[in-house]
Design a protein around this motif. Structure first.
Motif, PDB file in Angstrom:
ATOM      1  N   PHE A 146       0.960  -1.101  -0.021  1.00  0.00           N
ATOM      2  CA  PHE A 146       0.025   0.050  -0.004  1.00  0.00           C
ATOM      3  C   PHE A 146       0.978   1.397   0.011  1.00  0.00           C
ATOM      4  O   PHE A 146       1.725   1.479   0.862  1.00  0.00           O
ATOM      5  CB  PHE A 146      -0.774   0.012   1.201  1.00  0.00           C
ATOM      6  CG  PHE A 146      -1.662  -1.367   1.359  1.00  0.00           C
ATOM      7  CD1 PHE A 146      -2.651  -1.592   0.401  1.00  0.00           C
ATOM      8  CD2 PHE A 146      -1.455  -2.162   2.522  1.00  0.00           C
ATOM      9  CE1 PHE A 146      -3.299  -3.008   0.526  1.00  0.00           C
ATOM     10  CE2 PHE A 146      -2.131  -3.265   2.541  1.00  0.00           C
ATOM     11  CZ  PHE A 146      -2.901  -3.874   1.689  1.00  0.00           C
ATOM     12  N   VAL A 201      -2.493   3.753  -2.604  1.00  0.00           N
ATOM     13  CA  VAL A 201      -2.837   3.130  -3.873  1.00  0.00           C
ATOM     14  C   VAL A 201      -2.323   1.620  -3.399  1.00  0.00           C
ATOM     15  O   VAL A 201      -1.320   1.258  -2.600  1.00  0.00           O
ATOM     16  CB  VAL A 201      -1.961   3.509  -5.027  1.00  0.00           C
ATOM     17  CG1 VAL A 201      -0.653   3.575  -4.799  1.00  0.00           C
ATOM     18  CG2 VAL A 201      -2.326   2.844  -6.177  1.00  0.00           C
ATOM     19  N   THR A 202      -2.962   0.633  -3.878  1.00  0.00           N
ATOM     20  CA  THR A 202      -2.683  -0.779  -3.802  1.00  0.00           C
ATOM     21  C   THR A 202      -1.935  -1.299  -5.067  1.00  0.00           C
ATOM     22  O   THR A 202      -2.678  -1.359  -6.386  1.00  0.00           O
ATOM     23  CB  THR A 202      -3.865  -1.730  -3.586  1.00  0.00           C
ATOM     24  OG1 THR A 202      -4.479  -0.963  -2.241  1.00  0.00           O
ATOM     25  CG2 THR A 202      -3.542  -2.983  -3.307  1.00  0.00           C
ATOM     26  N   THR A 203      -0.884  -1.706  -4.838  1.00  0.00           N
ATOM     27  CA  THR A 203      -0.033  -1.945  -6.051  1.00  0.00           C
ATOM     28  C   THR A 203       1.136  -3.095  -5.723  1.00  0.00           C
ATOM     29  O   THR A 203       1.035  -3.796  -4.656  1.00  0.00           O
ATOM     30  CB  THR A 203       0.608  -0.667  -6.816  1.00  0.00           C
ATOM     31  OG1 THR A 203       1.571  -1.166  -8.055  1.00  0.00           O
ATOM     32  CG2 THR A 203       1.674   0.025  -5.742  1.00  0.00           C
ATOM     33  N   TRP A 245       5.871   0.009  -7.384  1.00  0.00           N
ATOM     34  CA  TRP A 245       5.979   1.138  -6.566  1.00  0.00           C
ATOM     35  C   TRP A 245       7.259   1.730  -6.414  1.00  0.00           C
ATOM     36  O   TRP A 245       7.748   2.739  -6.700  1.00  0.00           O
ATOM     37  CB  TRP A 245       5.515   0.742  -5.220  1.00  0.00           C
ATOM     38  CG  TRP A 245       5.294   1.870  -4.303  1.00  0.00           C
ATOM     39  CD1 TRP A 245       6.304   2.023  -3.258  1.00  0.00           C
ATOM     40  CD2 TRP A 245       4.706   2.953  -4.099  1.00  0.00           C
ATOM     41  NE1 TRP A 245       6.202   3.355  -2.537  1.00  0.00           N
ATOM     42  CE2 TRP A 245       5.248   4.016  -3.087  1.00  0.00           C
ATOM     43  CE3 TRP A 245       3.388   3.179  -5.048  1.00  0.00           C
ATOM     44  CZ2 TRP A 245       4.393   5.131  -3.094  1.00  0.00           C
ATOM     45  CZ3 TRP A 245       3.135   4.432  -4.445  1.00  0.00           C
ATOM     46  CH2 TRP A 245       3.199   5.476  -3.721  1.00  0.00           C
ATOM     47  N   THR A 266      -5.841   3.209 -14.491  1.00  0.00           N
ATOM     48  CA  THR A 266      -5.405   2.028 -13.933  1.00  0.00           C
ATOM     49  C   THR A 266      -4.067   1.508 -14.695  1.00  0.00           C
ATOM     50  O   THR A 266      -4.050   1.283 -15.763  1.00  0.00           O
ATOM     51  CB  THR A 266      -6.565   0.974 -14.100  1.00  0.00           C
ATOM     52  OG1 THR A 266      -7.787   1.466 -13.607  1.00  0.00           O
ATOM     53  CG2 THR A 266      -6.063  -0.463 -13.703  1.00  0.00           C
ATOM     54  N   THR A 299      -0.501  -3.367 -12.770  1.00  0.00           N
ATOM     55  CA  THR A 299      -0.786  -3.965 -11.714  1.00  0.00           C
ATOM     56  C   THR A 299      -2.394  -4.088 -11.220  1.00  0.00           C
ATOM     57  O   THR A 299      -2.483  -4.554 -10.204  1.00  0.00           O
ATOM     58  CB  THR A 299       0.149  -3.489 -10.399  1.00  0.00           C
ATOM     59  OG1 THR A 299      -0.407  -2.129 -10.029  1.00  0.00           O
ATOM     60  CG2 THR A 299       1.453  -3.403 -11.112  1.00  0.00           C
ATOM     61  N   ALA A 311      -3.456  -1.209 -10.425  1.00  0.00           N
ATOM     62  CA  ALA A 311      -3.546  -0.042  -9.183  1.00  0.00           C
ATOM     63  C   ALA A 311      -4.598   1.106  -9.771  1.00  0.00           C
ATOM     64  O   ALA A 311      -4.129   1.383 -11.101  1.00  0.00           O
ATOM     65  CB  ALA A 311      -2.253   0.403  -8.788  1.00  0.00           C
ATOM     66  N   ASN A 312      -5.316   1.778  -9.208  1.00  0.00           N
ATOM     67  CA  ASN A 312      -6.246   2.831  -9.665  1.00  0.00           C
ATOM     68  C   ASN A 312      -5.865   4.060  -9.047  1.00  0.00           C
ATOM     69  O   ASN A 312      -5.407   4.300  -8.004  1.00  0.00           O
ATOM     70  CB  ASN A 312      -7.611   2.604  -9.122  1.00  0.00           C
ATOM     71  CG  ASN A 312      -8.213   1.044  -9.564  1.00  0.00           C
ATOM     72  OD1 ASN A 312      -8.429   0.326  -8.603  1.00  0.00           O
ATOM     73  ND2 ASN A 312      -7.925   0.627 -10.721  1.00  0.00           N
ATOM     74  N   ARG A 313      -5.762   4.964  -9.803  1.00  0.00           N
ATOM     75  CA  ARG A 313      -5.521   6.537  -9.290  1.00  0.00           C
ATOM     76  C   ARG A 313      -6.813   7.391 -10.064  1.00  0.00           C
ATOM     77  O   ARG A 313      -6.904   7.254 -11.306  1.00  0.00           O
ATOM     78  CB  ARG A 313      -4.017   7.116  -9.953  1.00  0.00           C
ATOM     79  CG  ARG A 313      -3.034   6.141  -8.987  1.00  0.00           C
ATOM     80  CD  ARG A 313      -1.719   6.602  -9.652  1.00  0.00           C
ATOM     81  NE  ARG A 313      -0.411   5.809  -8.764  1.00  0.00           N
ATOM     82  CZ  ARG A 313      -0.210   4.945  -9.230  1.00  0.00           C
ATOM     83  NH1 ARG A 313      -0.673   4.066  -9.893  1.00  0.00           N
ATOM     84  NH2 ARG A 313       0.834   4.395  -8.213  1.00  0.00           N
ATOM     85  N   GLU A 363       1.719  11.294  -8.025  1.00  0.00           N
ATOM     86  CA  GLU A 363       0.688  10.397  -6.969  1.00  0.00           C
ATOM     87  C   GLU A 363      -0.522  11.498  -6.543  1.00  0.00           C
ATOM     88  O   GLU A 363      -1.469  11.366  -6.218  1.00  0.00           O
ATOM     89  CB  GLU A 363       1.556  10.113  -6.075  1.00  0.00           C
ATOM     90  CG  GLU A 363       2.172   9.072  -6.267  1.00  0.00           C
ATOM     91  CD  GLU A 363       1.644   7.603  -6.581  1.00  0.00           C
ATOM     92  OE1 GLU A 363       0.436   7.519  -6.257  1.00  0.00           O
ATOM     93  OE2 GLU A 363       2.209   6.795  -7.155  1.00  0.00           O
ATOM     94  N   ASN A 410      -9.597   1.172  -2.403  1.00  0.00           N
ATOM     95  CA  ASN A 410     -10.344   0.084  -2.660  1.00  0.00           C
ATOM     96  C   ASN A 410     -11.176  -0.792  -1.568  1.00  0.00           C
ATOM     97  O   ASN A 410     -10.636  -0.354  -0.319  1.00  0.00           O
ATOM     98  CB  ASN A 410      -9.422  -1.209  -3.336  1.00  0.00           C
ATOM     99  CG  ASN A 410      -8.577  -0.698  -4.686  1.00  0.00           C
ATOM    100  OD1 ASN A 410      -7.637  -0.184  -4.854  1.00  0.00           O
ATOM    101  ND2 ASN A 410      -9.305  -0.415  -5.831  1.00  0.00           N
TER     102      ASN A 410
END
Length: 461
Positions: free
Chosen positions: A188, A291-293, A298, A389, A392, A394-396, A426, A444
């Motif tokens: 995270f 962000v979850t990646t 990262w 997206t 991976t 990951a959504n921003r 970011e 998420n």
């Protein structure tokens, strides 16, 4: 596995609670409560079989709908004794429902009706739970009028206060020293005032919260493993830094936080107090972006990032995928909610968007859908937004305003309909002319948890 451990703790604490409940000195004598409340409190403290039978007869004879939640909780805490079985029989007779000792079915039945509780139900709840942790009494005692959520839906999660210990000012190490992480491990990621940090899921799942200072700002990161949410908040509100912890209680399967100063209970999803003296004082922590990646993605984006050290001060098996392995491996719930919505699987991941200016228009977007559509644009109220997206998953999310985006390279570059190229950061997106669009703070979640909190949410899938 953490699920098995939590169940063991739950059952052992329940066993402990029965012994404590059977102590006649357990309940406060300082606060008066109605005789109806004491039917139930006396039932679980007396060891006399004849007295228990008298109390059960009195409860059945004087039954009213307001008794249902107390009967369920007595049954829940007395499931290993005759009291639990006999209370289940009374419940079945008075409600017409036949759920036996299936607590989840009883809770689901109750929560799908209008809340009916006695005026001093909070006293009963405080006394019943303080045998597990003396601090639990404060959560409820005298706080029924302040509650913004259904008090009969506040359910013990099987641990004491901070029984799942938050990481407070945890040790961080540079990316180059994080030899314990593989590139495909889930982290995270956050960036606050240029300070990049990564919190690996394999560690945070054992602690569910971190309290830290990042980029000069006190922050609280809360991970509700049951609902799949990782949310980052500014801890300071109106000049006061709220020191948060894990209360040990749940609301609709989502953990409730508490603050150390007043022991008020806080909503994890909204970052505001929902039970206790802080309610109604305009206190709400501001969201920050998370962000979850993957670790590989990262650290490629943020080579200067720091990451949690394995030296947490706690002894845990921090192996990838160890914590909550059984829970994440299936679609079953550990703690139920009033109802589930079959539009998605319970634990299917969604991107949750709830704008402060439009709180009555919550939106959930399937992460699977977003993986197939790396550029997604829509509006909530007057706010136009774009979701980028990466590879991976990951959504921003950014405020697009008047723009229409056509391409995203799933790394650091997006192109709008005018042909302008935007760099993806970011906290913002920015083009070569210096135009900036800010990040919208989202997170998420598992579908069931978000839908339980916001039953009228819009879903895109």
């Amino acid at each position: 596995m953490l699920q098995a451990i939590k169940k063991t703790v739950l059952f052992s604490l329940l066993g402990i609670s029965i012994g404590l409940l059977n102590s006649p000195k357990m309940f406060s004598q300082e606060v008066s409560a109605s005789s109806e409340i004491h039917y139930f409190l006396d039932l679980v403290t007396t060891s006399s079989r004849s007295e228990q039978e008298k109390l059960l007869t009195t409860i059945e004879k004087n039954w009213k709908p307001e008794f249902t939640i107390m009967a369920i909780e007595v049954m829940y805490f007395g499931y290993t004794s005759d009291i639990g079985v006999k209370m289940a029989l009374v419940l079945q007779k008075k409600t017409g429902q036949n759920f036996g000792l299936d607590f989840n079915k009883w809770y689901e039945y109750l929560w799908n009706q209008e809340q009916k509780i006695l005026p001093d139900y909070a006293y009963f709840k405080s006394q019943l739970h303080k045998s597990l942790d003396a601090k639990f009494e404060t959560y409820f005692q005298g706080r029924q009028p302040s509650s913004l959520i259904r008090m009969d839906e506040i359910r013990w999660g099987g641990v004491q206060q901070d029984g799942i210990p938050p990481l407070r000012d945890p040790a961080m190490i540079p990316a180059s020293s994080a030899s314990y992480l593989e590139d495909d491990h889930i982290v995270f990621g956050i960036v606050v005032n240029g300070d990049a940090r990564a919190y690996p899921k394999r560690i945070l799942a054992w602690h569910e919260m971190f309290v830290d200072e990042v980029g000069g700002i006190p922050v609280t990161g809360v991970y509700c493993t049951l609902c799949g949410t990782v949310i980052l908040y500014k801890s300071e509100v109106n000049g006061i830094v709220h020191e948060m912890g894990t209360s040990g209680f749940l609301y609709r399967s989502n953990k409730l936080m508490y603050d150390q100063a007043t022991q008020s209970l806080w909503s994890t999803l909204e970052g505001k107090p929902v039970v206790g003296p802080l309610v109604g004082k305009g206190i709400q922590m501001d969201y920050l972006s998370v962000v979850t990646t993957t670790w590989g993605e990262w650290k490629e984006r943020h080579p200067e990032t720091e990451v949690l050290s394995l030296s947490t001060g706690h002894r845990r098996d921090y192996g990838e995928g160890v914590a909550y392995q059984a829970y994440f491996a299936n679609d079953d719930l550990m703690f139920n909610v009033p109802s589930v919505n079959g539009k998605l699987k319970n634990k299917q991941s969604i991107l949750a968007i709830r704008l402060p200016e439009y709180p009555e228009q919550p939106l959930a977007i399937s992460v699977k859908y977003l993986k197939k559509n790396p550029v997604y644009q829509s509006t909530i109220g007057d706010t136009r937004f774009v979701v980028f997206t990466d590879k991976t998953g990951a959504n921003r999310v950014y405020n697009a305003r008047n723009l229409n985006f056509k391409k995203y390279d799933q790394k650091s570059t997006a192109t709008d309909a005018r042909g302008d190229v935007w760099t993806v950061y970011e906290d913002r997106i920015e083009n070569s002319s210096g135009e900036v669009r800010p990040r919208i703070h989202t997170f998420n979640a598992f579908w069931f948890g978000w839908q339980a909190a916001y039953p009228d949410t819009k879903l895109v899938k």
